[in-house]
Design a protein around this motif. Structure first.
Motif, PDB file in Angstrom:
ATOM      1  N   GLY A 586      -1.419  12.460  -2.179  1.00 52.73           N
ATOM      2  CA  GLY A 586      -1.354  11.414  -3.120  1.00 52.73           C
ATOM      3  C   GLY A 586      -2.547  12.120  -3.824  1.00 52.73           C
ATOM      4  N   ARG A 626      -0.410  13.135 -15.207  1.00 49.57           N
ATOM      5  CA  ARG A 626       0.378  12.960 -13.754  1.00 49.57           C
ATOM      6  C   ARG A 626      -0.341  13.023 -12.866  1.00 49.57           C
ATOM      7  NH1 ARG A 626       5.243  17.023 -15.128  1.00 49.57           N
ATOM      8  NH2 ARG A 626       6.376  15.427 -13.560  1.00 49.57           N
ATOM      9  N   LYS A 628       0.920  12.503  -7.964  1.00 45.87           N
ATOM     10  CA  LYS A 628       1.843  12.357  -6.781  1.00 45.87           C
ATOM     11  C   LYS A 628       1.774  10.521  -6.887  1.00 45.87           C
ATOM     12  CE  LYS A 628       2.656  16.509  -6.077  1.00 45.87           C
ATOM     13  NZ  LYS A 628       3.960  17.591  -6.808  1.00 45.87           N
ATOM     14  N   LYS A 629       3.319  10.388  -5.663  1.00 42.37           N
ATOM     15  CA  LYS A 629       3.116   9.254  -5.638  1.00 42.37           C
ATOM     16  C   LYS A 629       4.027   8.884  -4.014  1.00 42.37           C
ATOM     17  CE  LYS A 629       5.307   4.570  -6.464  1.00 42.37           C
ATOM     18  NZ  LYS A 629       6.263   3.951  -7.061  1.00 42.37           N
ATOM     19  N   GLU A 631       6.215   8.065  -1.107  1.00 37.81           N
ATOM     20  CA  GLU A 631       7.975   6.680  -1.293  1.00 37.81           C
ATOM     21  C   GLU A 631       7.596   6.405   0.646  1.00 37.81           C
ATOM     22  OE1 GLU A 631       9.326   5.399  -3.581  1.00 37.81           O
ATOM     23  OE2 GLU A 631       8.912   6.709  -5.105  1.00 37.81           O
ATOM     24  N   THR A 646       4.711  11.346 -10.403  1.00 36.62           N
ATOM     25  CA  THR A 646       4.977  10.357 -11.212  1.00 36.62           C
ATOM     26  C   THR A 646       5.296  10.517 -12.643  1.00 36.62           C
ATOM     27  OG1 THR A 646       2.973  10.386 -11.716  1.00 36.62           O
ATOM     28  CG2 THR A 646       3.200   9.590  -9.629  1.00 36.62           C
ATOM     29  N   PRO A 690      -0.356   6.388 -11.441  1.00 36.49           N
ATOM     30  CA  PRO A 690      -0.242   6.033 -11.124  1.00 36.49           C
ATOM     31  C   PRO A 690       0.468   6.270  -9.727  1.00 36.49           C
ATOM     32  CG  PRO A 690       1.353   6.519 -12.387  1.00 36.49           C
ATOM     33  CD  PRO A 690       0.116   7.317 -13.407  1.00 36.49           C
ATOM     34  N   HIS A 691      -0.705   7.130  -8.498  1.00 40.33           N
ATOM     35  CA  HIS A 691      -0.652   8.074  -7.722  1.00 40.33           C
ATOM     36  C   HIS A 691      -0.753   6.406  -6.160  1.00 40.33           C
ATOM     37  CE1 HIS A 691      -4.934   6.769  -7.775  1.00 40.33           C
ATOM     38  NE2 HIS A 691      -4.939   6.410  -6.438  1.00 40.33           N
ATOM     39  N   VAL A 692       0.351   6.730  -5.080  1.00 37.67           N
ATOM     40  CA  VAL A 692      -0.012   5.921  -3.480  1.00 37.67           C
ATOM     41  C   VAL A 692      -0.269   7.081  -2.828  1.00 37.67           C
ATOM     42  CG1 VAL A 692       1.255   5.167  -2.151  1.00 37.67           C
ATOM     43  CG2 VAL A 692       2.089   4.867  -4.568  1.00 37.67           C
ATOM     44  N   SER A 693      -1.317   7.238  -2.659  1.00 36.27           N
ATOM     45  CA  SER A 693      -2.287   8.099  -1.478  1.00 36.27           C
ATOM     46  C   SER A 693      -2.379   7.283  -0.380  1.00 36.27           C
ATOM     47  CB  SER A 693      -3.558   8.484  -2.351  1.00 36.27           C
ATOM     48  OG  SER A 693      -4.183   9.890  -1.260  1.00 36.27           O
ATOM     49  N   LEU A 703      -3.984   3.323  -4.648  1.00 38.35           N
ATOM     50  CA  LEU A 703      -3.432   2.909  -5.836  1.00 38.35           C
ATOM     51  C   LEU A 703      -3.896   3.177  -7.011  1.00 38.35           C
ATOM     52  CD1 LEU A 703      -1.910  -0.519  -4.623  1.00 38.35           C
ATOM     53  CD2 LEU A 703      -1.341   2.261  -3.892  1.00 38.35           C
ATOM     54  N   LYS A 763      -7.426  -0.736  -5.177  1.00 35.57           N
ATOM     55  CA  LYS A 763      -6.290  -0.417  -6.835  1.00 35.57           C
ATOM     56  C   LYS A 763      -7.646  -0.649  -7.823  1.00 35.57           C
ATOM     57  CE  LYS A 763      -2.396  -1.774  -9.279  1.00 35.57           C
ATOM     58  NZ  LYS A 763      -1.446  -3.253  -9.416  1.00 35.57           N
TER      59      LYS A 763
END
Length: 933
Positions: A586, A626, A628-629, A631, A646, A690-693, A703, A763
């Protein structure tokens, strides 16, 4: 955008008007320019050059050059003054349409020289203090001679001696600087006026340990910025001026070695500088190189604390042993060519490279309950492949190449600059191998909460091997590649404005900075196809416990050796099954940022003693990014996490930033400054994505927040400086900052994310507004004013007090009982209340001895979900000693000792006695030899 376009039109209109004026000619005026130096051909920055009849003066720049670009025809008296030198008055004759070159050589003031011991400290100090004294804005200046009097390996270590500056450490060296009680994110680092990009992926600020101290000619800390300077400097801006072509041939060299008590190995240091002028002084050149190879290391303990109904207990305990080999190389070049008196071009370039080969051996006791039962114990080896010494290689590089020109058309001065800068970080083949044992019983020893111990009920449980039931927990390899590039272009014009006998200076210009940054990651986990893999691994164990572990009576234990880990053929499909881990990817992102700026600055001597500078700067920021997120499938759905792109997000905003500066020379020795400025701090690139790692090694989730706003600060500064007639100065200042939309990381401990509990969820958020007020005091003088015999002794001291208070806190926080907290009385993160430096020195007949002490009080570093989870950076006390002896004018031997108090890097959680981290580096010793011609 409309305002920016309007400003651009105004700038272009001004340029066209100037061109028309040049075409028409300006009869009746001439130009005077030259260079100020001393009898040894050392250039003198900050000299005051004054034309009595016109009541107009200028100041020589950092290389000793000065220029009057609009002088009516006639004869005048030119007065040149410089603290510590005899004032010179010359008669000049100005003719219409001609440029006159007048170089001035100053002689040392005999009376003053009799009262002080003349040497490197005196000469370097004189140049720095004059440059500081003559500047319009508030700044601190440190020359290369002064830096050389302290045992500082890199620029960060040198900066900590300056008033109002605190530094944060990594592996025993200063890495990030804090100016005036603000976090490193609120300050900028430039090289020759161009901001350096960052080699790390998550931040904008520059790693100061990349740049050796001996590569810099002057360190200029601008605590107040003017309209012609970049505005991203809430705390201040540090400008590193690289070496410029000298007025005479120079050749400097040094070699040295040292000893580190943790690695128990020698280090090597070497530096070389050569400079000269050619072709009848039309071409100037200087070349410099520096090399340092330092085997270092650290002893580290880390803890996570929990609180339940007032009962405090350990949730996690770690013992870490680090061994690092740090190699630092730096090369710089400066070339200047003068076509004639009115036109010149210059090229400056610097390249810095730091390689860290690191091995870490970490013992982790995790998820401990109140009874001392740990969910698991993990012994982890961190390393790399044989081509990187079986260690994790971190290769960081920065470079900056700039071409600029100065052109005088009649009475209008035009400056232009184009530059390219790059920073990168690579971590190839970074490997981790860990073995785990579940459900181990401990007896917590919390008699000293600063150094808690977990004593295993069964000692055999802490012996890595098959007999104790250890199984493979992880075997991974990752690649990381970070790169940031900057292209910059600027054009400035200086137009003298004469109203009667009063002369002002109008400066305006435009600048474009195009930035791009990206981070690429690969992460794979491996499973051996050999049933006897664990037994084979256990035959390659080594005890990494140091007998004199500085952090306390802790045992690191046995670990898989770095050689065994490094030689595993992980990408051989017949030996290992390879699987990509999307959780760890992420952090991949791409970002582009373009900052278009323009400014108008006007300087006017209201009276001979009072000068005013007013200006306005417009900065338009355009972003595109941009990432990576991750899921994560909902509970009950099954399946593995997947990584998605993203959407590309764009943003644009304009900042209008006015400034007003006043400088009043009450006497030749007493100066007052008052200013109001507007400055900003832009969010980190990665924070906006707007990543989630998810990091499984650290059990944390990161986040992004695309809603982040830039931080804006209103700044008011007042200062007074008194320069003693002989050697020394004393100064005092107060400053106030109103900071809006500051950014911090909101952290939740043991928090739930998408149905899974993690040790930490992070975050970034705009946390509110804050007021910051501070006081700076500084003193530097020898003791000759007490008694002539004491003139060989002197004191350099400064103290900074900073008080900050958050007035509109927007973080979601609770007390220990789960109640929402409101109206908390909290300071800004990264804001130490007290900073102090004291240096006692002795200098006589080539012998120089200096004992230096540095102190900074503790401060909150990170905000948690409740006060108990807040993390603090503990107070520090550093004591350094260095001595040198110069003989036959050109040769110097030196010896240095750093960190005599063995000051650790320490964090605590919630309260001072709860250690979160304590990392010890030991004492460092250096000896060497220098040659200067």
């Amino acid at each position: 955008m409309k305002l920016m376009k309007l400003f651009s039109i105004l700038v272009m209109t001004g340029i066209l008007n100037v061109v028309c004026l040049l075409a028409m000619g300006q009869e009746g005026n001439g130009v005077l320019r030259g260079r100020i130096s001393d009898e040894t051909k050392q250039t003198l920055p900050g000299a005051t050059i004054y034309i009595d009849e016109l009541k107009n003066g200028v100041v020589s720049d950092v290389n000793g050059f000065y220029i009057f670009s609009k002088i009516p025809v006639g004869k005048y008296h030119l007065t040149v003054s410089y603290v510590g030198y005899e004032t010179v008055t010359l008669e000049i004759s100005v003719k219409a349409g001609q440029t006159i070159e007048k170089d001035v050589v100053l002689k040392g003031d005999r009376q003053q020289l009799e009262e002080v011991e003349v040497g490197g400290t005196f000469q370097g100090y004189q140049r720095a203090v004059n440059y500081q004294k003559s500047s319009q804005n508030l700044r601190n200046v440190v020359s290369a001679d002064q830096v050389g009097r302290f045992p500082d390996a890199n620029i960060g270590d040198a900066m900590k001696r300056i008033s109002g500056i605190n530094v944060q450490y990594d592996q025993g060296e200063a890495r990030f600087g804090q100016i005036r009680g603000t976090s490193p994110d609120f300050s900028s680092v430039t090289v020759n006026g161009n901001r350096l990009p960052s080699a790390e992926g998550d931040i904008r600020n520059v790693q100061l340990d990349l740049i050796p101290a001996d590569m810099i000619q002057t360190i200029v800390v601008n605590k107040v910025v003017t309209a012609d300077m970049d505005a991203d400097a809430i705390g201040g801006s540090v400008n590193l001026v690289t070496k410029s072509a000298p007025a005479k041939r120079i050749l400097n060299a040094s070699v040295g070695t040292g000893w580190n008590f943790i690695s128990e190995r020698m280090q090597v240091n070497a530096a070389l500088t050569y400079g000269d002028n050619f072709w009848n002084n039309k071409l100037g050149m200087i070349l410099s190189a520096s090399y340092q190879n330092s085997p270092i290391g650290s002893d580290n303990i880390e803890f996570v604390w929990k609180e339940d109904d007032g009962n405090v207990y350990l949730e996690e305990s770690q013992v870490r042993q680090y061994f690092v080999q740090r190699e630092r190389q730096s090369y710089s070049a400066s070339l200047g060519y003068r076509f004639n008196l009115n036109h010149r071009i210059d090229f400056k370039g610097i390249y810095n490279r730091r390689k860290d080969w690191e091995n870490r051996f970490r013992q982790s006791i995790k998820d401990i309950n109140e009874e001392g039962l740990a969910k698991k114990v993990v012994f982890q080896t961190k390393g790399g492949t044989p081509d990187n010494k079986n260690a994790r290689l971190e290769l960081q590089q920065t470079m900056d190449f700039a071409l600029n020109g100065e052109h005088l058309f009649r009475t209008t001065l035009l400056n232009w600059n184009v530059s390219y800068a790059q920073a990168s970080e690579k971590r190839p083949n970074e490997r981790y191998m860990g073995y785990v044992k579940e459900k181990v019983q401990f007896t917590p020893d919390l008699s000293d909460l600063r150094k808690p111990y977990m004593v295993a009920k069964n000692e055999a449980d802490m012996l890595l091997g098959a007999a104790a039931g250890y199984e493979l927990d992880e075997l991974t390899e990752q690649q990381e590649d970070i790169r940031e590039t900057d292209f910059k272009g600027s054009l400035n014009l200086n137009v003298p404005v004469r109203i009667g006998y009063e002369t002002g200076n109008l400066k305006f210009g435009a600048k474009v900075v195009a930035k791009s940054k990206k981070r690429d990651l690969e992460f794979y986990e491996y499973e051996s196809l050999n049933e006897d893999f664990d037994q084979e691994s256990f035959r390659h164990l080594k005890d990494q416990t140091r007998s004199d572990f500085y952090a306390g009576n802790y045992r690191a234990g046995n670990f898989v050796t770095k050689q065994y880990l490094g030689h595993l053929d992980l990408n051989n499909a017949s030996l290992f099954e390879k699987k990509e881990v999307p959780d760890e990817l992420g952090g991949i992102f791409k970002a582009k940022e373009t900052v278009s700026s323009g400014f108008v600055r006007y300087d006017q001597d209201i009276t001979r003693r009072l000068n005013a500078t007013v200006g306005i700067r417009l900065e338009n920021t355009h972003l595109k990014y941009r990432g990576k997120k991750l899921e994560i499938p909902a509970k009950g759905e099954g399946g593995d996490p997947t990584l998605t792109d993203t959407p590309e997000i764009t943003d644009s905003y304009l900042n209008v930033l006015p400034s007003v500066l006043l400088k009043y020379d009450a006497t030749k020795s007493l100066i007052f400054r008052l200013s109001y400025t507007n400055t900003i701090a832009r969010p980190k690139y990665y924070d906006l994505v707007p990543h989630v790692s998810i990091s499984r090694k650290d059990d944390e989730v990161s986040l992004g927040n695309p809603e982040l706003k830039a931080t804006l600060s209103h700044n008011v500064d007042f200062s007074a400086e008194y320069f003693f007639p002989t050697f020394g100065m004393v100064s005092a200042g107060v400053y106030y900052k109103r900071i809006n939309d500051f950014i911090v990381d909101q952290r939740w401990i043991d928090a739930d994310y998408e149905g899974t509990q993690y040790g930490k969820v992070i975050k970034p958020v705009n946390a509110g507004k804050a007021d910051l007020i501070g006081v700076e005091l500084s003193w530097q003088r020898d003791f000759g004013f007490i008694a002539p015999a004491l003139r060989y002794f002197g004191l350099y001291a400064n103290y900074t007090y900073t008080h900050s208070k958050i007035t509109d806190f927007r973080l979601e926080r609770e007390d220990s009982e789960g109640n929402k907290l409101e109206n908390e009385d909290l300071p800004l993160a990264g804001s130490p209340e007290h900073i102090a430096n004291v240096s006692l020195y002795f200098e006589r007949k080539g012998l120089n001895v200096r004992l230096s002490y540095n102190f900074a009080s503790d401060f909150i570093d990170e905000f948690g979900g409740n006060p108990f989870e807040d993390r603090y950076y503990d107070k520090v006390n550093y004591l350094d000693l260095n001595t040198s002896y110069t003989f036959a004018k050109h040769y110097t031997v030196f010896a240095e000792a750093n960190n005599l108090l063995n000051q650790p890097l320490r964090y605590y959680q919630g309260r001072k006695d709860l250690t979160a981290q304590a990392e010890y580096y030991g004492v460092k010793l250096n000896v060497g030899f220098k040659v200067n011609f």
